[in-house]
Motif scaffolding. Structure first.
Motif, PDB file in Angstrom:
ATOM      1  N   ASP A   1      14.887  27.327  49.073  1.00 35.44           N
ATOM      2  CA  ASP A   1      15.008  28.455  48.158  1.00 35.44           C
ATOM      3  C   ASP A   1      13.648  29.128  48.014  1.00 35.44           C
ATOM      4  O   ASP A   1      12.608  28.466  47.973  1.00 35.44           O
TER       5      ASP A   1
ATOM      6  N   GLU B   1      16.956  26.239  54.560  1.00 30.09           N
ATOM      7  CA  GLU B   1      17.318  25.273  53.509  1.00 30.09           C
ATOM      8  C   GLU B   1      16.434  25.387  52.268  1.00 30.09           C
ATOM      9  O   GLU B   1      16.724  24.760  51.240  1.00 30.09           O
TER      10      GLU B   1
ATOM     11  N   ARG C   1      25.487  28.413  46.967  1.00 31.96           N
ATOM     12  CA  ARG C   1      26.049  27.083  46.773  1.00 31.96           C
ATOM     13  C   ARG C   1      27.399  27.174  46.064  1.00 31.96           C
ATOM     14  O   ARG C   1      27.842  28.263  45.684  1.00 31.96           O
TER      15      ARG C   1
ATOM     16  N   ARG D   1      13.179  28.555  57.781  1.00 34.62           N
ATOM     17  CA  ARG D   1      13.588  27.407  56.959  1.00 34.62           C
ATOM     18  C   ARG D   1      14.708  27.831  56.004  1.00 34.62           C
ATOM     19  O   ARG D   1      14.483  28.082  54.813  1.00 34.62           O
TER      20      ARG D   1
END
Length: 303
Positions: free
Chosen positions: A139, A137, A176, A135
């Motif tokens: 955090d 995506e 990001r 996964r």
């Protein structure tokens, strides 16, 4: 080739090469298991007692277990946004030396392609990599406390020993815009460690003046400036190659005897680019010497 020539000389180059490169992993494990079995059978009860009392790897910790459990409890409690995980006492062989600039001789290597954990942050990075592959995506923020063993020379200062307990944090995510994951998570780690120290101070530990130090590589100086402003910290140039992400922090605390100790240490690392096969994956790792707190910062009122 071995760094110590006598090792090769004792068995000969062909045998040494076969041991290091010629055997499969399972063949080498089977051979070493038989060697260890034969060595163990040759030992006596007297040998065991002598080693238990004199080998720094084997002697019990110099801190009461109840004291360490209480310290762990307070530290885990303040790390409320982190998932608390109980790691295995062993890790895959090379957990530290494969992705970080450290030597395998600094850890206690074991059989069956494992090593005794010497730094839980490296193992937390492995666990994060395993989860990110499923996964990417999400955090990740993990916390643990573990007794670790190190084979490197022990610092010649009071409170240090061959095996000791560490509280550790590990966070991973995909970077990001404007390095947002790194900046937010780095600050989270520092603040969590400071909160842990404050909680222990409330329990009677003599934790004196605290000072946060931010270190950034030449390329990361703008980020270092921002973090120093956010955390009211000193800011210096990072020259330690171990912190491959270019950012490091240390929390210095003054002990009752007046000495200032770096009780917590952490930073950013590029390990996940290898472990998770994702160049945008970032890992922030931190460690705090919980056993050192028990040994150097206890006062007469501390349980």
């Amino acid at each position: 080739m071995a760094h110590r020539p006598w090792i090769v000389d004792s068995v000969g180059i062909p045998t040494f090469d076969r041991l290091t490169e010629g055997l499969t992993g399972s063949e080498l494990q089977s051979l070493l298991l038989e060697v260890v079995h034969a060595r163990a059978r040759a030992r006596s009860a007297k040998d065991l007692v002598a080693q238990q009392g004199g080998d720094p790897f084997c002697v019990p910790a110099p801190v009461d277990m109840r004291t360490m459990l209480a310290i762990d409890s307070h530290l885990i409690k303040v790390a409320e946004v982190f998932e608390a995980v109980e790691l295995s006492p062993v890790a895959p062989m090379g957990a530290c030396s494969v992705v970080a600039p450290t030597h395998q001789h600094r850890v206690l290597s074991a059989l069956r392609s494992t090593e005794v954990v010497s730094d839980p942050t490296n193992v937390l990075a492995l666990e994060c990599a395993r989860r990110l592959r499923v996964r990417p995506e999400v955090d990740l923020h993990l916390a643990t406390s573990q007794r670790v063993v190190r084979a490197q020379p022990v610092p010649g200062q009071p409170g240090y020993s061959r095996h000791f307990r560490l509280f550790a944090l590990g966070s991973a995510g995909i970077e990001r815009k404007d390095h947002a994951f790194t900046m937010e998570t780095f600050a989270l780690h520092v603040r969590t460690m400071l909160a842990g120290l404050a909680a222990l101070e409330q329990q009677g530990y003599a934790l004196g003046r605290r000072r946060v130090e931010i270190l950034a590589s030449a390329q990361r100086q703008p980020l270092g400036d921002q973090l120093a402003d956010q955390l009211d910290a000193d800011h210096h140039l990072l020259e330690h190659a171990y912190y491959s992400g270019g950012l490091r922090y240390r929390i210095w605390v003054t002990a009752p005897d007046g000495e200032e100790l770096a009780i917590a240490d952490g930073g950013s690392f590029d390990w996940l680019s290898q472990l998770a096969s994702n160049r945008r994956a970032v890992f922030i790792g931190s460690g705090l010497g919980s056993q050192l707190i028990a040994r150097r910062f206890a006062n007469k009122a501390t349980p």
